[in-house]
Design a protein around this motif. Structure first.
Motif, short mmCIF file in Angstrom:
data_model
loop_
_atom_site.label_atom_id
_atom_site.label_comp_id
_atom_site.label_asym_id
_atom_site.label_seq_id
_atom_site.Cartn_x
_atom_site.Cartn_y
_atom_site.Cartn_z
N ARG A 1 -0.91 -7.96 16.41
CA ARG A 1 -2.25 -7.69 15.84
C ARG A 1 -2.00 -7.09 14.46
N ILE A 2 -2.31 -7.88 13.46
CA ILE A 2 -1.99 -7.49 12.08
C ILE A 2 -3.27 -7.04 11.39
N THR A 3 -3.27 -5.83 10.90
CA THR A 3 -4.40 -5.32 10.12
C THR A 3 -4.15 -5.61 8.65
N VAL A 4 -5.09 -6.33 8.04
CA VAL A 4 -4.92 -6.77 6.65
C VAL A 4 -5.94 -6.08 5.75
N VAL A 5 -5.44 -5.54 4.66
CA VAL A 5 -6.30 -5.04 3.59
C VAL A 5 -5.95 -5.80 2.33
N ARG A 6 -6.98 -6.36 1.67
CA ARG A 6 -6.77 -7.13 0.45
C ARG A 6 -7.39 -6.36 -0.70
N ARG A 7 -6.78 -6.47 -1.84
CA ARG A 7 -7.19 -5.64 -2.97
C ARG A 7 -7.17 -6.48 -4.24
N ILE A 8 -8.11 -6.20 -5.14
CA ILE A 8 -8.12 -6.87 -6.44
C ILE A 8 -7.20 -6.08 -7.36
N ALA A 9 -6.03 -6.63 -7.62
CA ALA A 9 -5.02 -5.89 -8.39
C ALA A 9 -5.26 -6.03 -9.89
N ASP A 10 -5.79 -7.18 -10.31
CA ASP A 10 -6.02 -7.36 -11.75
C ASP A 10 -6.98 -8.54 -11.96
N VAL A 11 -7.67 -8.48 -13.06
CA VAL A 11 -8.52 -9.59 -13.52
C VAL A 11 -8.37 -9.65 -15.03
N TYR A 12 -8.09 -10.84 -15.55
CA TYR A 12 -8.00 -10.95 -17.02
C TYR A 12 -8.34 -12.38 -17.43
N GLU A 13 -8.61 -12.52 -18.74
CA GLU A 13 -9.01 -13.84 -19.25
C GLU A 13 -7.95 -14.40 -20.18
N ARG A 14 -7.88 -15.71 -20.20
CA ARG A 14 -6.94 -16.41 -21.09
C ARG A 14 -7.61 -17.68 -21.60
#
Lengths: 139, 131
Positions: free
Chosen positions: B84-97
């Protein structure tokens, strides 16, 4: 395979996959939960300018996962990092390849073997490429 | 349109994923990997955490405009059937190119999976390119 038999620059055994078929993309969509229709529905693919459906990038990464677990065993894969460089189309034949970068002895008569790995198509173009670490035993 | 960088650092809720043996077998079948270890569902293939779908706050992307740029999985131990795997996801970065196909936004998502003992099982990092 034993780590003592490998040195930087050595190639490890390649894995040649069956040609990509639509049914595989449908199975992979279901098994992975990636229902992006550009992988399974030709109308959607055409609406974004593609000639036909394209394979999931994660499918070619999964092929590399198979390649590594055939090298090191299912429990021997420590890390896999890739970039998706090119699209995979229906009927493409993907071959997974790797060369040894580094062998770092670890605890318990084993080593971490760092590899350059990539999946290429029948034209020899790299479609997915990156780096991996696997545990291999010594002898 | 300027990208909303205020979403950097936002996390998903912790979601518990039961690793079913049948799901491992189906995943391996879809890949075309005949290993009996996977057919039995004993151990999950290295990219199996992709099946742990985790909704992120502040991110609602049209799948037709998404390109998957890259992916990484780093394991402390293999994932096994019955985990039983507990997963937490996170927004580490956002940038434009600006790229050759025009304006693109890059999203970097990082996930951590832990087991029922609270031990880290794996970390992953995804690069998603939005056109």
């Amino acid at each position: 395979m034993f780590y003592n038999e490998l040195k930087p620059g050595d190639a490890v055994p390649a894995l040649v996959k069956e040609p990509i078929q639509k049914v595989q993309l449908i199975k992979y969509a279901g098994a992975s939960g990636d229902y992006n229709l550009i992988h399974t529905d030709v109308e959607t693919a055409r609406s974004v300018g593609l000639p036909d459906v394209i394979a999931h990038g994660m499918l070619s990464m999964a092929f590399l996962g198979q390649f590594l677990s055939e090298l090191a065993g299912a429990e021997g894969v420590k890390r896999l990092k890739v970039k998706f460089a090119a699209m995979v189309h229906l009927q493409d034949v993907i071959t997974c390849k790797g060369t040894v970068k580094q062998v770092t002895p670890a605890d318990g008569n084993r080593a971490v073997v760092t590899l350059d790995v990539w999946a290429e198509n029948q034209k020899g173009e790299q479609v997915t490429a990156g780096e991996a670490e696997v545990y291999l035993p010594g002898h | 349109m300027a990208v909303d960088r205020s979403i950097i650092g936002l996390s998903s809720e912790a979601t518990v994923n039961e690793v079913e043996r049948g799901a491992i077998r189906k995943f391996a079948e879809a890949i075309g990997d005949p290993s009996p270890v996977y057919a039995r569902g004993d151990v999950a293939p290295p990219t199996f955490p992709t099946t742990f779908r985790t909704k992120l706050p502040g991110v609602d992307l049209d799948p037709k405009r998404i390109l998957h740029g890259g992916e990484e999985f780093a394991y402390e131990r293999p994932i096994r059937g019955g985990d039983r795997i507990t997963v937490v996801r996170r927004i580490a970065d956002v940038y434009e190119r600006e790229g050759k196909v025009g304006h693109m936004t890059f999203y970097i998502f990082e996930s951590e999976g832990t087991d029922e003992q609270g031990q880290l099982v794996y970390k992953s990092r995804s690069t998603v390119i939005y056109r």
